[in-house]
Design a protein around this motif. Sequence first.
Motif, PDB file in Angstrom:
ATOM      1  N   UNK A 119      33.087   3.603 -39.004  1.00 37.87           N
ATOM      2  CA  UNK A 119      32.161   3.389 -37.887  1.00 37.87           C
ATOM      3  C   UNK A 119      32.248   1.929 -37.453  1.00 37.87           C
ATOM      4  N   UNK A 120      32.528   1.726 -36.168  1.00 40.92           N
ATOM      5  CA  UNK A 120      32.679   0.380 -35.614  1.00 40.92           C
ATOM      6  C   UNK A 120      31.585   0.097 -34.599  1.00 40.92           C
ATOM      7  N   UNK A 121      31.005  -1.093 -34.709  1.00 40.89           N
ATOM      8  CA  UNK A 121      30.027  -1.573 -33.738  1.00 40.89           C
ATOM      9  C   UNK A 121      30.709  -2.672 -32.918  1.00 40.89           C
ATOM     10  N   UNK A 122      30.713  -2.521 -31.598  1.00 39.95           N
ATOM     11  CA  UNK A 122      31.408  -3.518 -30.779  1.00 39.95           C
ATOM     12  C   UNK A 122      30.418  -4.546 -30.234  1.00 39.95           C
ATOM     13  N   UNK A 123      30.954  -5.705 -29.889  1.00 37.01           N
ATOM     14  CA  UNK A 123      30.115  -6.787 -29.374  1.00 37.01           C
ATOM     15  C   UNK A 123      29.553  -6.409 -28.002  1.00 37.01           C
ATOM     16  N   UNK A 124      28.342  -6.851 -27.770  1.00 37.55           N
ATOM     17  CA  UNK A 124      27.690  -6.572 -26.485  1.00 37.55           C
ATOM     18  C   UNK A 124      27.994  -7.697 -25.488  1.00 37.55           C
ATOM     19  N   UNK A 125      27.859  -7.372 -24.220  1.00 37.82           N
ATOM     20  CA  UNK A 125      28.040  -8.341 -23.131  1.00 37.82           C
ATOM     21  C   UNK A 125      29.457  -8.901 -23.061  1.00 37.82           C
ATOM     22  N   UNK A 126      30.434  -8.148 -23.546  1.00 35.41           N
ATOM     23  CA  UNK A 126      31.842  -8.535 -23.396  1.00 35.41           C
ATOM     24  C   UNK A 126      32.357  -7.944 -22.083  1.00 35.41           C
ATOM     25  N   UNK A 127      33.081  -8.751 -21.318  1.00 37.31           N
ATOM     26  CA  UNK A 127      33.537  -8.320 -19.995  1.00 37.31           C
ATOM     27  C   UNK A 127      35.052  -8.141 -19.950  1.00 37.31           C
ATOM     28  N   UNK A 128      35.478  -7.138 -19.186  1.00 45.96           N
ATOM     29  CA  UNK A 128      36.883  -7.037 -18.826  1.00 45.96           C
ATOM     30  C   UNK A 128      37.249  -8.230 -17.948  1.00 45.96           C
ATOM     31  N   UNK A 129      38.526  -8.476 -17.798  1.00 41.12           N
ATOM     32  CA  UNK A 129      38.960  -9.595 -16.957  1.00 41.12           C
ATOM     33  C   UNK A 129      38.615  -9.399 -15.485  1.00 41.12           C
ATOM     34  N   UNK A 130      38.268  -8.163 -15.087  1.00 42.05           N
ATOM     35  CA  UNK A 130      37.841  -7.929 -13.708  1.00 42.05           C
ATOM     36  C   UNK A 130      36.334  -8.046 -13.545  1.00 42.05           C
ATOM     37  N   UNK A 131      35.638  -8.446 -14.632  1.00 43.77           N
ATOM     38  CA  UNK A 131      34.199  -8.690 -14.554  1.00 43.77           C
ATOM     39  C   UNK A 131      33.324  -7.519 -14.916  1.00 43.77           C
ATOM     40  N   UNK A 132      33.886  -6.333 -15.181  1.00 39.18           N
ATOM     41  CA  UNK A 132      33.077  -5.170 -15.544  1.00 39.18           C
ATOM     42  C   UNK A 132      32.774  -5.175 -17.039  1.00 39.18           C
ATOM     43  N   UNK A 133      31.693  -4.498 -17.419  1.00 34.73           N
ATOM     44  CA  UNK A 133      31.233  -4.484 -18.803  1.00 34.73           C
ATOM     45  C   UNK A 133      32.129  -3.606 -19.679  1.00 34.73           C
ATOM     46  N   UNK A 134      32.453  -4.103 -20.871  1.00 33.31           N
ATOM     47  CA  UNK A 134      33.260  -3.361 -21.829  1.00 33.31           C
ATOM     48  C   UNK A 134      32.352  -2.572 -22.773  1.00 33.31           C
ATOM     49  N   UNK A 135      32.574  -1.236 -22.873  1.00 36.56           N
ATOM     50  CA  UNK A 135      31.806  -0.382 -23.781  1.00 36.56           C
ATOM     51  C   UNK A 135      32.775   0.503 -24.566  1.00 36.56           C
ATOM     52  N   UNK A 136      32.237   1.282 -25.489  1.00 41.14           N
ATOM     53  CA  UNK A 136      33.106   2.141 -26.304  1.00 41.14           C
ATOM     54  C   UNK A 136      33.794   3.223 -25.469  1.00 41.14           C
ATOM     55  N   UNK A 137      33.267   3.491 -24.295  1.00 38.79           N
ATOM     56  CA  UNK A 137      33.919   4.473 -23.415  1.00 38.79           C
ATOM     57  C   UNK A 137      35.297   3.980 -22.973  1.00 38.79           C
ATOM     58  N   UNK A 138      35.502   2.669 -23.048  1.00 32.80           N
ATOM     59  CA  UNK A 138      36.777   2.086 -22.615  1.00 32.80           C
ATOM     60  C   UNK A 138      37.825   2.046 -23.720  1.00 32.80           C
ATOM     61  N   UNK A 139      37.437   2.363 -24.953  1.00 28.32           N
ATOM     62  CA  UNK A 139      38.379   2.294 -26.080  1.00 28.32           C
ATOM     63  C   UNK A 139      39.299   3.505 -26.025  1.00 28.32           C
ATOM     64  N   UNK A 196      42.917  -6.787 -19.024  1.00 27.89           N
ATOM     65  CA  UNK A 196      42.574  -6.987 -20.424  1.00 27.89           C
ATOM     66  C   UNK A 196      41.100  -7.286 -20.608  1.00 27.89           C
ATOM     67  N   UNK A 197      40.718  -7.399 -21.884  1.00 19.67           N
ATOM     68  CA  UNK A 197      39.323  -7.700 -22.207  1.00 19.67           C
ATOM     69  C   UNK A 197      39.291  -8.834 -23.230  1.00 19.67           C
ATOM     70  N   UNK A 198      38.576  -9.902 -22.875  1.00 17.79           N
ATOM     71  CA  UNK A 198      38.409 -11.026 -23.797  1.00 17.79           C
ATOM     72  C   UNK A 198      39.664 -11.840 -24.031  1.00 17.79           C
ATOM     73  N   UNK A 199      40.700 -11.656 -23.201  1.00 14.08           N
ATOM     74  CA  UNK A 199      41.955 -12.375 -23.411  1.00 14.08           C
ATOM     75  C   UNK A 199      41.898 -13.805 -22.906  1.00 14.08           C
ATOM     76  N   UNK A 200      42.812 -14.626 -23.396  1.00 20.12           N
ATOM     77  CA  UNK A 200      42.901 -16.014 -22.947  1.00 20.12           C
ATOM     78  C   UNK A 200      43.498 -16.103 -21.547  1.00 20.12           C
ATOM     79  N   UNK A 201      44.226 -15.045 -21.136  1.00 16.04           N
ATOM     80  CA  UNK A 201      44.889 -15.041 -19.836  1.00 16.04           C
ATOM     81  C   UNK A 201      44.633 -13.725 -19.111  1.00 16.04           C
ATOM     82  N   UNK A 202      44.845 -13.775 -17.800  1.00 14.51           N
ATOM     83  CA  UNK A 202      44.828 -12.566 -16.973  1.00 14.51           C
ATOM     84  C   UNK A 202      46.137 -12.501 -16.204  1.00 14.51           C
ATOM     85  N   UNK A 203      46.592 -11.292 -15.909  1.00 11.36           N
ATOM     86  CA  UNK A 203      47.793 -11.164 -15.085  1.00 11.36           C
ATOM     87  C   UNK A 203      47.430 -11.485 -13.642  1.00 11.36           C
ATOM     88  N   UNK A 204      48.080 -12.514 -13.102  1.00 16.11           N
ATOM     89  CA  UNK A 204      47.834 -12.939 -11.723  1.00 16.11           C
ATOM     90  C   UNK A 204      48.664 -12.098 -10.764  1.00 16.11           C
TER      91      UNK A 204
END
Length: 455
Positions: free
Chosen positions: A109-129, A172-180
């Motif tokens: 069972x994994x609990x993911x961090x809250x308020x983490x955003x995709x690089x496009x600004x949308x919220x990351x949830x377990x539905x995205x895994x 991506x989510x939480x990455x140091x870079x985004x594809x431009x």
Amino acid sequence: MTFFKKKTFRYFRWFLHDFIVKNSKTIFLSAFISTIVIVSSITVSPQIIQLISSRNQIIGYDFSVRIDSLPEEINNKISNGLLFVNNKGEIYPLLASSWEKLNNGLTYRFHIKKDVLWNDGTLFTVKDISYKFKDVAVKRIGNYTIEYTLKKPFTNFPLYLTRPIIKYPYIGVGGLYSIDRIKQKQGIVSEIHLASNRKDLSPILYRFFDNEAQMVSAYKLGTIHEMTLNKKNLADVFLTWSNTEVIKKTDYSRLFTLFFNYNNPLLKERELRSGISSSIDRSKLESLGMIADTSISPLSWAYNNTIKQNTYDLELAQKIIYKYKTSTDSGKLNVSTYYEYLDVADLINSDLKSVGLSTNLNVISNSDSSDFDILLTYMKIPVDPDQYYYWHSSQNLANALHYKNLKIDKFLEDARAIESMQERKQIYFDFQKVMNDDTTAVFLFYPYVYTIKRK
């Protein structure tokens, strides 16, 4: 008409002659300056290009990629997995905040961090895994909890949750870079521009070339700042370049190996396989990489440093081969490899012939990779010592080699089910000893790689 043409021609010839005589110094000086400018621009063009693009890292690759299969290095820069594993095999949370085992080790069972955003600004949830596993049940609980239930205990399961999570179109989510932006044609990528998500990091431009020669030319022209070479003789060219540094490293993720086809009755004989191992002069390979003893990296916590080293013993090898000479003479052994490893295969094949083995050296492609008696290629070595997918008799490689060893199967199964690292370590020690004693394969070397980069 002919008279007037001749007269006109003579007139222009005299005019041109007088002009050159009167302006010879100016013409000579102009030609001299033009030559200097042209030569200088050719010489310093790499520096000019580098100065213009100094804000970007520009990295070259000597292979082509498709848009749906970008290199691991790029994926890791633009996104993260639930977990991270270091070179020692230690696991840390990334997108996950914590995890626990339930149901006697069958459920994670994994609990993911809250308020983490995709690089496009949308919220990351377990539905995205989007991890997909065979025979694993997935259950999502709310927006921030996810469960994986296995059919049998598997200690290494969390390692499979380190792969970066990416959604279409390469966000991506939480990455140091985004594809431009990506430059591509018919799905084949030629350039990828990464924009930094942090102010202290510079943008990165990746350029892909059809082959190594094109990549090296690009570096010489200054259109890339960094590249990696596998051949020492190519890397040595840049040792004299004052604006370039050459960094030599050992690639412990690849292990060059001789695989045996156990469908050949001769190669089922452990003694003959041992003779083949003894015939190989590993000193010839020392310039190519770090000599290996086992299939587990010396950097691993499970590496068995008590394994007897494989030594070159020409007399012993000849004695063993002579014992099987009648059988080996009846048909040549096919030593196969891929074109890029042909130089190494030549060295190996020469050693095999020197002890009396009758061989054919063949260059193969991926489509006919099953047609061999002895195959030279490399193994991709995982961070964790688990090598179930290579050597367990139920897996593809073992099937391709027609290899089956019940003792090895048991080691690999037990190591996957046991929690204690100390107990797992002992199992892998025994695993390496049996593999070595049996000469299951001949483990040759971890290759050196050379990073060439501008200072």
